[in-house]
Design an enzyme around this catalytic site. Sequence first.
Site, short mmCIF file in Angstrom:
data_model
loop_
_atom_site.label_atom_id
_atom_site.label_comp_id
_atom_site.label_asym_id
_atom_site.label_seq_id
_atom_site.Cartn_x
_atom_site.Cartn_y
_atom_site.Cartn_z
CG ASP A 71 38.43 9.12 140.19
OD1 ASP A 71 38.73 9.82 139.20
OD2 ASP A 71 37.52 9.42 140.98
CG ASP A 131 38.78 11.18 135.72
OD1 ASP A 131 37.71 10.57 135.51
OD2 ASP A 131 38.98 11.88 136.71
CD GLU A 132 35.77 7.30 137.61
OE1 GLU A 132 35.19 6.19 137.65
OE2 GLU A 132 35.24 8.35 137.98
N1 DCP Z 1 33.47 16.75 134.53
C1 DCP Z 1 32.69 17.74 133.95
N2 DCP Z 1 31.47 18.07 134.49
C2 DCP Z 1 31.01 17.42 135.59
C3 DCP Z 1 31.80 16.41 136.20
C4 DCP Z 1 33.04 16.10 135.63
O1 DCP Z 1 33.09 18.33 132.95
N3 DCP Z 1 29.82 17.75 136.11
C5 DCP Z 1 34.80 16.46 133.94
C6 DCP Z 1 35.85 17.29 134.64
C7 DCP Z 1 36.55 16.31 135.53
C8 DCP Z 1 36.42 15.00 134.78
O2 DCP Z 1 35.17 15.10 134.09
O3 DCP Z 1 37.91 16.68 135.76
C9 DCP Z 1 36.42 13.80 135.69
O4 DCP Z 1 35.30 13.82 136.56
P1 DCP Z 1 35.35 13.39 138.08
O5 DCP Z 1 33.95 13.27 138.54
O6 DCP Z 1 36.27 12.24 138.26
O7 DCP Z 1 35.94 14.70 138.80
P2 DCP Z 1 37.42 15.19 139.03
O8 DCP Z 1 38.43 14.26 138.47
O9 DCP Z 1 37.50 16.60 138.54
O10 DCP Z 1 37.51 15.27 140.60
P3 DCP Z 1 37.79 14.13 141.69
O11 DCP Z 1 39.10 14.51 142.32
O12 DCP Z 1 36.66 14.27 142.65
O13 DCP Z 1 37.83 12.81 141.00
CA CA Z 2 38.46 12.01 138.91
#
Ligand code: DCP
Ligand code: CA
Length: 368
Positions: A10, A110-111
């Site tokens: 992730d 992203d996963e």
């Molecule tokens: N995303 C979004 N709105 C949300 C959740 C996520 O637009 N409510 C988008 C932005 C994130 C991407 O999807 O960058 C990936 O979601 P993740 O839940 O994996 O969150 P992040 O990668 O940002 O953070 P983490 O470090 O917790 O994985």
């Molecule tokens: Ca992420």
Amino acid sequence: MPERIVMLVDLDYFFAQCEELRKPSLRSKPVVIGVYSGRTADSGAVSTANYIARNYGVKSGMPIFQAKKKLSNTESVFLPVDYTFYEEISTRVMNFLRVYADAFEQVGIDEAYLDVTHRVNADFEKAEQLSREIKDGLRSRVGLTCSIGVGPNKLVSKIAADRKKPDGLTIVKPEKVRSFLAPLAIDQLIGIGKKTREKMSTLGITTLDDLAGFDVQKLISVFGRNLGVYFHNASQGIDKEPVQERKQPESVSRICTLSENTREAKRIFEKASELCDEIQRTLKERNLTLRTIGIIAVMSDLSIHVKNRTLEAPTEDIEQMKRIVDDLFDEFLGETQLSVRRIGVKVSNLSQPSNHSLLTYFGDKERN
Ligand code: DCP
Ligand code: CA
């Protein structure tokens, strides 16, 4: 089934990390990525934020004005979503990761799950080495950090990856699965949101250990067979879902012939709205979001016209979809004198949200 080794990779604070990648000076500042609705300068919601901004209490989904308040005395940077750029980076990452897996499954932007069983000879020590190699490679080749969870199946690896972020590595060997899961809150399971959590709490269930010890027949009587059995197995870390590449449709479309040729916007909208409902049902079944919406119009002279609009970020919001379809037909009718014979709606740029909910398969809309 022989013991498997599954990894979930992730990417950390993905959209914000992409922005840091193209502008490294952002790394020392709170960075917030927002989906701006355009109503006022600050209206919209936070998509994600880097960990510096998170330390000030900024979270995904929070209104942008609230995030600004939390970061008012800092050198914060607010940026709009640039989905095309993030997709480019995502493709590079996925191409890099795919090579390490016996079987590969991308989830969201992203996963990805990697089944590495054969690759590492079913040896968890080797899987740990491989995880470090992947983390180093992603950092040096793409410039991004990620968090990795390793376990005997997808369910455990996903929960493991969430335990330590950013730049984490959590390994849960099969004999440690029960003790790893036992103390965790039940909403660590995909599909347990607020409603289910409250219902479970009235049954005295708050941890995965409580859930594992709860009578499965009682769970079935409260939640139905599918969910009851899923909760019972998942709480013990049992998950047989294979890691497999998902074949996604390129687009979903519906087209129909109007009962008579017309230029009347209201009649066209009504029919288009039904087509949107049908498309949404298909998207929901396959757990897909869309980013491009198009209309098709076949005119009284049988000429065919299409119009498309691409959104800033993926959506599954049916009302938004209908508004755009109405707008597109409005624009289109302004450009022609002919009447319309057939209409269609087509959505494309489809993807699977990363926080995919198992419950959508069972017809419940609740999300984590
Ligand atoms: N995303 C979004 N709105 C949300 C959740 C996520 O637009 N409510 C988008 C932005 C994130 C991407 O999807 O960058 C990936 O979601 P993740 O839940 O994996 O969150 P992040 O990668 O940002 O953070 P983490 O470090 O917790 O994985
Ligand atoms: Ca992420």
